[in-house]
Design an enzyme around this catalytic site. Structure first.
Site, PDB file in Angstrom:
ATOM      1  N   ASP A   1      63.944  56.019  32.507  1.00 39.84           N
ATOM      2  CA  ASP A   1      62.536  55.632  32.563  1.00 39.84           C
ATOM      3  C   ASP A   1      61.981  55.260  31.189  1.00 39.84           C
ATOM      4  OD1 ASP A   1      59.870  55.722  34.176  1.00 39.84           O
ATOM      5  OD2 ASP A   1      59.472  56.966  32.430  1.00 39.84           O
TER       6      ASP A   1
ATOM      7  N   THR B   1      70.360  57.478  34.658  1.00 39.98           N
ATOM      8  CA  THR B   1      69.774  58.816  34.607  1.00 39.98           C
ATOM      9  C   THR B   1      70.442  59.693  35.645  1.00 39.98           C
ATOM     10  OG1 THR B   1      67.801  60.147  35.112  1.00 39.98           O
ATOM     11  CG2 THR B   1      67.843  57.919  35.992  1.00 39.98           C
TER      12      THR B   1
ATOM     13  N   ASP C   1      69.245  62.267  36.768  1.00 45.24           N
ATOM     14  CA  ASP C   1      68.205  62.802  37.656  1.00 45.24           C
ATOM     15  C   ASP C   1      67.992  61.928  38.885  1.00 45.24           C
ATOM     16  OD1 ASP C   1      67.875  64.780  35.820  1.00 45.24           O
ATOM     17  OD2 ASP C   1      65.878  64.175  35.145  1.00 45.24           O
TER      18      ASP C   1
ATOM     19  N   MET D   1      69.831  70.081  35.812  1.00 41.74           N
ATOM     20  CA  MET D   1      68.853  69.105  35.345  1.00 41.74           C
ATOM     21  C   MET D   1      68.023  68.555  36.506  1.00 41.74           C
ATOM     22  SD  MET D   1      70.752  67.110  32.277  1.00 41.74           S
ATOM     23  CE  MET D   1      70.834  67.891  30.676  1.00 41.74           C
TER      24      MET D   1
ATOM     25  N   GLU E   1      65.455  72.155  36.453  1.00 38.90           N
ATOM     26  CA  GLU E   1      64.754  72.463  35.206  1.00 38.90           C
ATOM     27  C   GLU E   1      63.247  72.241  35.278  1.00 38.90           C
ATOM     28  OE1 GLU E   1      65.530  69.803  31.884  1.00 38.90           O
ATOM     29  OE2 GLU E   1      66.264  68.275  33.280  1.00 38.90           O
TER      30      GLU E   1
END
EC number: 2.7.1.11
Length: 432
Positions: free
Chosen positions: A169, A197, A199, A242, A298
């Site tokens: 991002d 990423t 995530d 994460m 997290e």
């Protein structure tokens, strides 16, 4: 939804790529594929339907390969597969398009700023051939904001015509500032983002590279936590994974493991104490089953740390350490309840980030790299290569950075399946 991709103009140069099939310029992928009933479908097709431009090689291209210098930067945190993407870009540019000058700018956007004193490195098929076997990035990375003016000065200095920005991002927001500066100068430099990423939280991108490897590697920590929990009376294994805003790694690791009893993610609120809250629910399990395995993302439970405005070099809010906090709260709670427990805490975050890509991710990285090259050579810009409904797409940067993709608990099949797998309550908030 504005999905039109910016382009420098009509493509007039026959592509030297030599493919038997080229993607038509007007090829599109429909945004929505599931409809509740015929009426829903009729209403949808009767309106202005949203499409994404399909990625792929074009029969005619905009840039003459003989005049192209390409650049590559890798930004933000490490992620499995970055080297695979670098290799894929270099191979496609060289062998399909005949581009002979490809520059790698070290340390992310810092490498595009003269004051840091770094010089680009020449990337060739020979020196990238085997880099996929290594984790991290051969170009190294960095965080932090650099001025668009400085970065575009460097691109102009080296005559870069296409810049490939590999990152998440924050990187894509940087792409936007670079594009604005290029437009202000009325230059023709294509800037293409490649979504990185673990995530998996890029808006309107079905999957980002590194995600598959990340949750697969996370499973090793989860299985170790399960062994530890089963290996002692009232054993509790806690694993922090994460996921600052999105719980995709945590949920997928939990589903793949099938030994996880509780999965705490940023998208779902929970309380620690009170009837129906997490610690009371955990207590019931320990009394009945004598062990438990917990995954916590997290970004979960940040309300317990109060308001925080401090940010890191990438502009992200600094998070409280929910893993250590949760471990300590579990120990304190069971001590007050006079129940002996054996709590083991595992944080594999940097192990997950720094490993090479698994075979699935490695192949996916190759597809992303090739499609990024096709888009750049066709003179497209201000976009990111995405995948939606299993079709590779061109996504405007504005849409990609509009908001973060998160799991939708109330309508997500993924979350519903997670609840069935773990057996945890849908909500673990205190009842008033």
């Amino acid at each position: 939804m504005k999905t039109k991709i910016k382009s420098f103009g009509e493509c007039k140069i026959p592509s030297p790529a030599g493919y038997e099939y080229y993607t038509p310029e007007e090829a599109k992928s429909i945004f929505r594929t599931v409809f509740e009933d015929q009426e829903d479908w009729t209403r949808y097709v009767g309106s202005e339907v949203d499409f994404f431009e399909q990625a792929g090689p074009r029969e005619k291209i905009y840039f003459d390969p003989r005049n192209v210098t390409a650049g590559i930067v890798t930004c933000g945190g490490l992620c499995p597969g970055i080297n695979d993407v670098i290799r894929g870009v270099v191979m496609e540019l060289t062998y399909r398009y005949g581009v002979t000058r490809i520059l790698g700018f070290p340390y992310g956007y810092q490498g595009l700023v003269k004051k840091y004193g770094t010089r680009p490195v020449e990337l060739t098929p020979e020196n990238v051939a085997h880099i996929g076997a290594d984790g991290g990035t051969i170009l190294a990375s960095s965080r932090g904001n650099q001025t668009a003016e400085d970065m575009v000065d460097t691109l102009a200095l080296y005559g870069v015509k296409i810049l490939f920005c590999i990152g998440g991002d924050g990187t894509l927001r940087g792409v936007k500032t670079i594009v604005r500066e290029i437009e202000k100068r009325r230059e023709e430099i294509s800037v293409i983002g490649i979504p990185k990423t673990i995530d998996n939280d890029i808006n309107y991108v079905q999957k980002t590279f590194g995600f598959s490897t990340a949750f697969s590697k996370a499973m090793e920590a989860v299985e170790c936590a399960h062994v530890e929990a089963k290996g002692a009376p009232n054993g509790i294994g806690v694993v922090k994974l994460m996921g600052r805003h999105s719980g995709f790694i945590a949920v997928n690791a939990a589903l793949a493991s099938q030994n996880v009893n509780y999965c705490l993610i940023p998208e779902v609120d929970f309380d620690l104490e009170g009837e129906g809250a997490f610690l009371n629910v955990l207590k019931d399990r320990i009394l009945k089953r004598k062990h438990a395995v917990i995954i916590v993302a997290e970004g979960a439970g940040q309300k317990f740390f109060g308001k925080n405005e401090e940010r890191d070099a990438s502009g992200n809010l600094k998070l409280g350490d929910i893993g250590v906090f949760l471990k300590e709260k579990i120990i304190e709670f069971f001590k007050r309840e006079h129940i002996d427990t054996n709590v083991k805490y595992i944080d594999p975050s940097y192990i997950i980030r720094s490993i090479p890509a698994n075979p699935e991710d490695s192949i996916f990285c190759g597809f992303l790299a090739q499609n990024a090259v096709h888009a750049g050579m066709a003179g497209k810009t201000d976009m990111v290569i995405g995948i939606w409904n299993n079709v590779f797409t061109h996504l405007p940067i504005d849409l990609a950075i509009q908001e973060r993709k998160v799991l939708q608990p109330t309508k997500s099949t993924l979350w519903r399946t997670l609840l069935a797998s773990t057996g945890q309550p849908a909500r673990m908030t205190a009842r008033s």
